[in-house]
Scaffold this motif. Structure first.
Motif, mmCIF file in Angstrom:
data_model
loop_
_atom_site.group_PDB
_atom_site.id
_atom_site.type_symbol
_atom_site.label_atom_id
_atom_site.label_comp_id
_atom_site.label_asym_id
_atom_site.label_seq_id
_atom_site.Cartn_x
_atom_site.Cartn_y
_atom_site.Cartn_z
ATOM 1 N N VAL A 121 0.827 -1.040 -0.112
ATOM 2 C CA VAL A 121 -0.006 0.006 -0.079
ATOM 3 C C VAL A 121 0.836 1.197 0.089
ATOM 4 N N ASP A 122 1.859 1.184 0.938
ATOM 5 C CA ASP A 122 2.820 2.325 0.845
ATOM 6 C C ASP A 122 3.468 2.451 -0.436
ATOM 7 N N THR A 123 4.069 1.463 -1.148
ATOM 8 C CA THR A 123 4.413 1.684 -2.346
ATOM 9 C C THR A 123 3.372 2.251 -3.362
ATOM 10 N N SER A 124 2.512 1.672 -3.248
ATOM 11 C CA SER A 124 1.342 2.329 -4.360
ATOM 12 C C SER A 124 0.988 3.991 -4.117
ATOM 13 N N LEU A 125 1.023 4.073 -2.907
ATOM 14 C CA LEU A 125 0.769 5.677 -2.356
ATOM 15 C C LEU A 125 1.944 6.496 -2.723
ATOM 16 N N THR A 126 3.255 5.884 -2.782
ATOM 17 C CA THR A 126 4.303 6.523 -3.136
ATOM 18 C C THR A 126 4.397 6.993 -4.420
ATOM 19 N N ALA A 127 3.980 5.758 -5.360
ATOM 20 C CA ALA A 127 3.999 5.802 -6.972
ATOM 21 C C ALA A 127 2.962 6.886 -7.317
ATOM 22 N N LYS A 128 1.901 6.809 -6.722
ATOM 23 C CA LYS A 128 0.932 8.032 -6.819
ATOM 24 C C LYS A 128 1.233 9.138 -6.528
ATOM 25 N N TYR A 129 1.737 9.545 -5.652
ATOM 26 C CA TYR A 129 2.306 10.903 -5.307
ATOM 27 C C TYR A 129 3.294 11.251 -6.294
ATOM 28 N N LEU A 130 4.316 10.364 -6.401
ATOM 29 C CA LEU A 130 5.387 10.844 -7.520
ATOM 30 C C LEU A 130 4.906 11.032 -8.819
ATOM 31 N N GLU A 131 3.771 10.328 -9.259
ATOM 32 C CA GLU A 131 3.097 10.682 -10.475
ATOM 33 C C GLU A 131 2.240 11.880 -10.537
ATOM 34 N N GLY A 132 2.111 12.512 -9.490
ATOM 35 C CA GLY A 132 1.096 13.647 -9.272
ATOM 36 C C GLY A 132 -0.337 13.377 -9.377
ATOM 37 N N LYS A 133 -0.715 11.950 -9.058
ATOM 38 C CA LYS A 133 -1.964 11.832 -8.750
ATOM 39 C C LYS A 133 -2.484 12.099 -7.293
ATOM 40 N N LEU A 134 -1.550 12.325 -6.260
ATOM 41 C CA LEU A 134 -1.966 12.715 -5.165
ATOM 42 C C LEU A 134 -1.426 13.941 -4.670
ATOM 43 N N PHE A 136 0.448 16.340 -1.577
ATOM 44 C CA PHE A 136 1.141 15.807 -0.625
ATOM 45 C C PHE A 136 0.320 15.849 0.835
ATOM 46 N N SER A 137 -0.395 16.672 0.895
ATOM 47 C CA SER A 137 -1.512 16.615 1.938
ATOM 48 C C SER A 137 -2.264 15.461 1.948
ATOM 49 N N GLU A 138 -2.761 14.938 0.804
ATOM 50 C CA GLU A 138 -3.443 13.705 0.730
ATOM 51 C C GLU A 138 -2.595 12.611 1.018
ATOM 52 N N PHE A 139 -1.416 12.509 0.401
ATOM 53 C CA PHE A 139 -0.344 11.228 0.892
ATOM 54 C C PHE A 139 -0.034 11.372 2.301
ATOM 55 N N ALA A 140 0.089 12.414 2.877
ATOM 56 C CA ALA A 140 0.580 12.374 4.241
ATOM 57 C C ALA A 140 -0.750 11.920 5.319
ATOM 58 N N GLU A 141 -1.893 12.202 4.951
ATOM 59 C CA GLU A 141 -3.161 11.772 5.700
ATOM 60 C C GLU A 141 -3.314 10.430 5.397
ATOM 61 N N LEU A 142 -3.288 9.775 4.067
ATOM 62 C CA LEU A 142 -3.485 8.194 4.000
ATOM 63 C C LEU A 142 -2.262 7.426 4.829
ATOM 64 N N MET A 143 -0.978 8.097 4.615
ATOM 65 C CA MET A 143 0.062 7.490 5.247
ATOM 66 C C MET A 143 -0.018 7.445 6.919
ATOM 67 N N LEU A 255 11.474 18.282 -4.564
ATOM 68 C CA LEU A 255 10.702 18.608 -3.528
ATOM 69 C C LEU A 255 9.850 17.391 -3.162
ATOM 70 N N GLN A 256 9.170 16.489 -4.118
ATOM 71 C CA GLN A 256 8.479 15.267 -3.875
ATOM 72 C C GLN A 256 9.331 14.435 -3.063
ATOM 73 N N PHE A 257 10.604 14.254 -3.390
ATOM 74 C CA PHE A 257 11.257 13.252 -2.762
ATOM 75 C C PHE A 257 11.586 13.833 -1.173
ATOM 76 N N ALA A 258 11.934 15.157 -1.174
ATOM 77 C CA ALA A 258 12.237 15.514 -0.103
ATOM 78 C C ALA A 258 11.083 15.443 1.184
ATOM 79 N N LEU A 259 9.794 15.762 0.559
ATOM 80 C CA LEU A 259 8.723 15.552 1.271
ATOM 81 C C LEU A 259 8.494 14.317 1.937
ATOM 82 N N ILE A 260 8.708 13.194 0.842
ATOM 83 C CA ILE A 260 8.517 11.753 1.245
ATOM 84 C C ILE A 260 9.613 11.584 2.489
#
Length: 950
Positions: A121-134, A136-143, A255-260
């Motif tokens: 699940v983490d891997t899929s969320l990370t991939a979606k975030y890096l692809e711009g589908k999520l 950062f606020s949504e990514f952090a909340e889901l994580m 910035l995306q990788f730094a946020l993760i």
């Protein structure tokens, strides 16, 4: 060389640095090796074999059960690896000296419990975030949600009951105590942090850092991605990838990788602040707010972070959340920063007041005044007193001014202490406040704005004598310059009913250039109206309407005053100016009606009330239909409402209405609705109902039956009255009446049937039912009456109707049975006697009747009984004579006809309806037929001329 030996050789070459990572990765892909775990020795085989790294070299263990595999192995004891790592200053060891000293027990803990488990699940969320589908606020909340779910403690397994009777709880307690004693002498192994790179992958991570230092960014990124693929919860590869992308100039990717990375290692608030600043540089305010929120989680008392977050929240139109941050700042600000505290308090109070939280604004200012009383300025007191006046807390105005502006109050009772005088303000109102306050002393440096606010408070507290010197001081100033203060004190006088004091102040204002406004004129008109100066009030209201034509209150007041003065035309004109053309009464297309929005709905309502009171029904209908068409808009626009109103429940009617609306061309087929301004809810449901009833009666009175039918059907189909059961029932009766008036007997029959079934004892409904069935050419009611008779065998009206149906169809025996049933139910009813007698006469008139004379005698006996019960009336004699006339007994018929002809019609109490029951025309006509057949033409003509000439 075997395949396994070739793989071992290539791994050894890569670990010694003889081949690059790209070459080794290409070899891995060529051989189809998805994970390094495929190189691990199977149980029962030799663990050696990698000659390049020594016989003691260990292959990599799996990094997750069913997840990603680990990277290549690095032997801590290999001299080749040590030489390779020491040759470059940027390289890092895969493990340090402390980890080399770990015992075997610790290694087991790392491998079993601390080893990385790849979370899909983490891997899929990370991939979606890096692809711009999520975001950062949504990514952090889901994580965070997943982390919370992962922290749930598993429930212990249930213990089966002991069948042998042994006390399981005692055995369990003993075993637990022994285990605790055993653990006391055993050293607890040190556990590795889950978000750090595991030992087998540290070499690869060091290689990535080395490639980054050498400027080989693509290789470094590939290595970081390989580590991320296997252990996506470790922050170090994300951090390195962020630095690589930053060097390459791809700031968004960096910035995306730094946020993760920051999310995986969130304990550093400074890192979150830096990321927030970078997000602001990219104009991503919401992401910056999330970063500040993360930083505050680990440094909640950082004023700078709180301030930046509150500013951003204020920019994103979230004032409530911003104010929460400012409140936290106020609690954290030190005493020495009082000026900053007061500035922030002022901004917060304005924001609270703008958002409608005036009480909170007052509490904020009071807290600031208490904490820093020496920093309070006249502007602050002015703001606080204005809030007090808004909340009608006039006593607090006096308290604030006495505390911070040195205002002194003295009383006639000898009280000279200001605070003691203020305490008296809490005493019950005795109606003598004006004589209680003797003097109000204000320092000369007090601004005039504060002085007038004090005067306004005194006026509202009914201390008019104390307020008069302050008002006189204001009147010495120019009304052009101090008009707002003039208006404040005038409104205060108006609010307490002191119209005499307010009138001269308002008169001065309306004569200025700056304050010659509609609002001031409106106050002036209200004041004049309260003083009874109606003519001057009419002129003032007319001025308001001229300056603000859309002002509803001014128009209504002007119309009421004109009506009070006996000027109905002027009253209507005050309500009609600016109104569009009235709604057409005939069915027209939308193109024939102007699409210009209409006037305010309240204006139309008052206008319709005025027109109805004046008896101008045509104008009233134009206005009321304009309103009702808008009120029942969805249903009124439909042409074929019969499909809607035939549904029994409101839910089905609503569904059918939506279906008609969704059909192509289903809306607006000839019925157009004019848009109106204002809220329809400003008129109550009861007023709308009264308007509907008045409009329906007027339409029926004027013979516009088609419109009254459509209007009542629209009201029934509309959801406006669906929750009011009594009105729904009355609407159905209105639709029934409208259908009868419009001669739509088919729809009338549909509505009257359920009414009859529910109210079989109501004679009025049976009369309406009889009128509908008589006027229509449909015979469906025959079977309806027969089926209804099964459930209601003692209903006289139903017996009569079934008898009539049988009599009309020629089945006289069936008719006779129904009439006899009615006679048995009510022997005193002369109607049943008459019908039985008439039925016998019809049977006697048939060709094949046996014992005709016996039937005639029976019929005549029932008619005689009818004549006895009915008495000597025109109706009774006419009915007997008509029966004898039918049998050919004309000499007997003439006797009864002449008796009926010389009798007056029954008295119904209203002479204009007596002619409806007068049978002399029918009697004279029947007598003329008898005389004409017997040869007495002159006598027949005499009767016709006397009784049958219109």
């Amino acid at each position: 060389m075997s395949s396994a030996e070739e793989i071992e050789r290539r791994v050894a070459q890569y670990l010694r640095g003889e081949v690059s990572f790209q070459e080794f990765d290409a070899f891995r892909q060529e051989r189809g090796i998805q994970s390094f775990v495929q190189l691990a020795p199977q149980p029962g085989t030799s663990t050696g074999g990698l000659t390049g790294v020594g016989q003691t070299g260990r292959l990599l263990r799996t990094m997750g059960e069913g997840g990603g595999a680990a990277g290549p192995s690095y032997n801590d004891d290999s001299s080749d690896d040590d030489d390779y790592l020491d040759n470059d200053d940027s390289a890092k060891r895969g493990d340090d000296s402390d980890e080399d000293d770990e015992n075997e027990e610790e290694m087991e803990v790392v491998e079993e419990e601390g080893s990385s488990t790849t979370n899909p699940v983490d891997t899929s969320l990370t991939a979606k975030y890096l692809e711009g589908k999520l975001s950062f606020s949504e990514f952090a909340e889901l994580m965070e949600q997943e982390e919370d779910d992962g922290k749930e403690t598993p429930k212990p397994a249930a213990v089966e009951p002991n069948k042998k009777g042994v006390d399981i709880s005692e055995a369990f307690s003993l075993e637990l105590a022994l285990e605790q004693e055993e653990r006391k002498g055993r050293k607890r192994p040190k556990r590795r942090r889950i978000n750090e790179v595991p030992k087998p992958l540290r070499g690869l991570m060091g290689e990535a850092n080395l490639r980054f230092a050498r400027g080989k960014y693509d290789d470094a990124i590939k290595m970081c991605m390989e580590v991320i693929r296997q252990v996506p919860h470790c922050y170090e590869p994300f951090s390195t990838a962020a630095m690589v992308y930053e060097e390459k100039g791809d700031m968004e990717r960096s910035l995306q990788f730094a946020l993760i990375a920051a999310h995986l290692n969130p304990q550093d608030p400074e890192e979150w602040v830096k990321l927030a600043e970078v997000s602001l540089e990219q104009n991503n305010i919401s992401q910056a707010i999330t970063c500040y929120k993360k930083a505050l989680r680990y440094d909640p008392n950082n004023i700078g972070i709180l301030w930046e977050q509150a500013n951003l929240l204020e920019q994103t139109q979230e004032p409530r959340k911003a104010l929460e941050g400012y409140q936290q700042i106020l609690k954290l600000l030190p005493e020495k920063e009082g000026n900053k505290y007061m500035d922030l308090m002022r901004d917060m109070s304005k924001t609270y007041h703008a958002t409608g939280e005036t009480e909170t604004a007052i509490e904020t200012m009071q807290a600031a005044f208490t904490k820093h009383p020496t920093l309070v300025t006249f502007e602050d007191v002015n703001m606080l007193t204005e809030l007090y006046i808004t909340m009608k807390q006039y006593r607090h105005v006096l308290e604030a001014m006495s505390s911070y502006c040195s205002v002194q109050l003295s009383w006639q009772g000898g009280v000279t202490d200001t605070m003691a005088a203020l305490d008296r303000l809490g005493m019950p109102d005795t109606g003598q406040q004006e004589t209680q306050v003797m003097q109000c002393t204000i320092p000369p440096e007090t601004p005039i704005d504060l002085s007038i606010k004090l005067a306004v408070s005194l006026v509202h507290l009914r201390y008019l004598g104390a307020a008069k010197p302050l008002v006189d001081m204001l009147l010495q100033e120019s009304a052009e310059d101090m008009g707002d203060l003039y208006l404040d004190i005038a409104e205060a006088y108006v609010d307490v009913g002191e119209y005499d004091s307010a009138r001269p102040i308002l008169a001065m204002l309306v004569n200025t250039d700056r304050y010659n406004l509609a609002a001031v004129w409106l106050r002036y008109a209200e004041c004049l109206n309260a003083l009874g100066k109606t003519e001057h009030a009419v002129q003032s209201y007319a001025k308001v309407v001229e300056m603000a034509p859309s002002h509803l209150g001014a128009r209504l007041s002007l119309s009421a005053l004109q009506q009070q003065l006996g000027r109905p035309e002027e009253a209507l004109q005050a309500l009609s100016e600016g109104a569009p053309a009235a709604m057409p009464t005939a069915v027209e297309t939308a193109a024939e009606v102007s699409s210009q929005p209409g006037p305010d709905v309240q204006l139309l309502h008052h206008k319709s009330t005025l027109l109805y009171s004046q008896g101008r029904m045509e104008d009233f209908l134009d206005t009321s239909l304009l309103m009702l068409s808008k009120y029942f808009e969805e249903a009124y626009q439909q042409q074929n409402l019969q499909l809607v109103v035939t549904k029994l429940t409101s839910r089905r009617r609503k569904y059918q209405l939506n279906a008609l609306r969704d059909e192509p061309g289903g809306t607006g087929q000839g019925r157009h609705v004019v848009d109106l301004s204002g809220k329809l809810s400003s008129i109550s449901k009861l007023e709308w109902w009264d308007l509907l009833c008045k409009a329906s009666r007027c339409l029926a009175r004027l013979g516009r039956t088609e419109e009254v039918e459509h209007l009542t059907m629209a009201a029934l189909a509309s959801p406006q009255f669906e929750k009011d059961a009594p009105k729904q029932k009355e609407l159905k009766y209105m639709v029934l009446s409208a259908c009868c008036l419009n001669k739509n007997y088919r729809m009338a029959y549909f509505f009257v049937r359920p009414m009859i079934m529910e109210n079989t004892e109501v004679n009025q409904l049976w009369n309406v039912f009889s009128q509908i069935t008589t006027s229509s050419e449909d015979a469906r009611h025959h079977r309806f009456c027969l089926r209804l008779m099964i459930k209601n065998q003692n209903n006289i009206a139903l017996s009569f109707l079934n008898g009539h149906n049988s009599l009309i169809s020629g089945t006289y025996k069936h008719a006779l049975g129904e009439y006899v049933r009615a006679y048995r139910l009510d022997p005193s009813n002369p109607m049943s006697l008459l019908l039985i007698g008439v039925t016998f006469f019809h049977m006697a008139s048939q060709k094949y009747t046996i014992k005709r004379h016996f039937v005639l005698v029976q019929g005549m006996s029932f008619l005689n009984e009818y004549l006895i019960q009915r008495g000597e009336t025109q109706e009774a004699y006419y009915n007997v004579g008509r029966a004898l006339h039918q049998l050919g007994l004309e000499h007997l018929a003439i006797h009864y006809y002449q008796k009926a002809l010389h009798m007056n019609p029954p008295d119904v109490g209203d002479s204009k309806f007596s002619y409806l029951l007068d049978l002399r025309s029918e009697i004279a006509y029947n007598l003329a037929l008898i005389y004409s057949n017997s040869g007495s033409k002159n006598l027949a003509k005499l009767l016709l001329d006397q009784y049958c000439v219109v």
